[in-house]
Design a protein around this motif. Structure first.
Motif, PDB file in Angstrom:
ATOM      1  N   PHE A  97       0.850  -1.189   0.000  1.00  0.00           N
ATOM      2  CA  PHE A  97       0.000   0.000   0.000  1.00  0.00           C
ATOM      3  C   PHE A  97       0.886   1.240   0.000  1.00  0.00           C
ATOM      4  N   HIS A  98       0.732   2.091  -1.021  1.00  0.00           N
ATOM      5  CA  HIS A  98       1.474   3.351  -1.115  1.00  0.00           C
ATOM      6  C   HIS A  98       0.571   4.464  -0.590  1.00  0.00           C
ATOM      7  N   ARG A  99       1.144   5.340   0.236  1.00  0.00           N
ATOM      8  CA  ARG A  99       0.364   6.415   0.865  1.00  0.00           C
ATOM      9  C   ARG A  99       0.959   7.776   0.528  1.00  0.00           C
ATOM     10  N   ASP A 100       0.092   8.797   0.554  1.00  0.00           N
ATOM     11  CA  ASP A 100       0.551  10.165   0.337  1.00  0.00           C
ATOM     12  C   ASP A 100       0.923  10.798   1.676  1.00  0.00           C
ATOM     13  N   GLU A 101       1.209  12.101   1.661  1.00  0.00           N
ATOM     14  CA  GLU A 101       1.626  12.814   2.870  1.00  0.00           C
ATOM     15  C   GLU A 101       0.539  12.824   3.949  1.00  0.00           C
ATOM     16  N   GLN A 102      -0.719  12.739   3.564  1.00  0.00           N
ATOM     17  CA  GLN A 102      -1.831  12.725   4.518  1.00  0.00           C
ATOM     18  C   GLN A 102      -2.196  11.297   4.959  1.00  0.00           C
ATOM     19  N   ASN A 103      -1.370  10.320   4.602  1.00  0.00           N
ATOM     20  CA  ASN A 103      -1.549   8.917   4.958  1.00  0.00           C
ATOM     21  C   ASN A 103      -2.730   8.259   4.240  1.00  0.00           C
ATOM     22  N   ASN A 104      -3.184   8.844   3.131  1.00  0.00           N
ATOM     23  CA  ASN A 104      -4.239   8.252   2.313  1.00  0.00           C
ATOM     24  C   ASN A 104      -3.625   7.259   1.339  1.00  0.00           C
ATOM     25  N   ILE A 105      -4.283   6.140   1.151  1.00  0.00           N
ATOM     26  CA  ILE A 105      -3.792   5.151   0.190  1.00  0.00           C
ATOM     27  C   ILE A 105      -4.015   5.695  -1.219  1.00  0.00           C
ATOM     28  N   ILE A 106      -2.949   5.718  -2.014  1.00  0.00           N
ATOM     29  CA  ILE A 106      -3.036   6.249  -3.369  1.00  0.00           C
ATOM     30  C   ILE A 106      -2.773   5.182  -4.436  1.00  0.00           C
ATOM     31  N   LYS A 107      -2.163   4.070  -4.018  1.00  0.00           N
ATOM     32  CA  LYS A 107      -1.833   3.022  -4.981  1.00  0.00           C
ATOM     33  C   LYS A 107      -1.589   1.716  -4.230  1.00  0.00           C
TER      34      LYS A 107
END
Length: 138
Positions: free
Chosen positions: A53-63
């Motif tokens: 699971f790849h996450r953005d700076e806000q810890n949202n899953i993006i990929k």
């Protein structure tokens, strides 16, 4: 009469021993599963698999990357099409990734993850993905 009771006791003991051995084999088979990943195939078995699971700076899953290594159990050289189905917690199909084409010689176990061993998803429902099913068919 006493001989019949002893014979019945031995038979019951053999049956119990046989059944307990089957339960141990089932437990070993279950331990070989990979968390959140199942495989639907009669030509390959999973040698290794993972969900990343790849996450953005806000810890949202993006990929989400699904990586897998196969072992050819078909008894012959095979070429297969591999897709991945992405499911939510309620077992609703969210998306299908792939297809990837893969060819493996008889008995071969893949040693490293190559582009053919990776399917990603970054669509609208990426944050809802809970588990995946890898499907490999000829």
């Amino acid at each position: 009469m006493k001989n019949h009771l002893i014979l019945m006791g031995i038979i019951i003991l053999l049956i119990v021993t046989t059944l307990s051995g089957c339960q141990e084999q089932e437990a070993i088979r279950v331990q070989n599963k990979f968390e959140g990943i199942t495989l639907e195939s009669n030509i390959f078995e999973l040698d290794n698999a993972s969900l990343e699971f790849h996450r953005d700076e806000q810890n949202n899953i993006i990929k989400i990357d699904v990586k897998y290594l196969f072992h050819n159990i078909a008894g012959r050289d095979v070429t297969a099409i591999v897709t991945v189905e992405f499911y939510d917690k309620n077992d609703n199909l969210l998306a299908i990734g792939g297809p990837n084409k893969i060819s493996l010689p008889i008995g071969y176990v893949e040693p490293v993850v190559l582009p053919a061993n990776l399917i990603s998803y970054n669509g609208e429902y990426v944050s809802e993905v809970d588990h995946v099913k890898i499907i490999a068919i000829e």
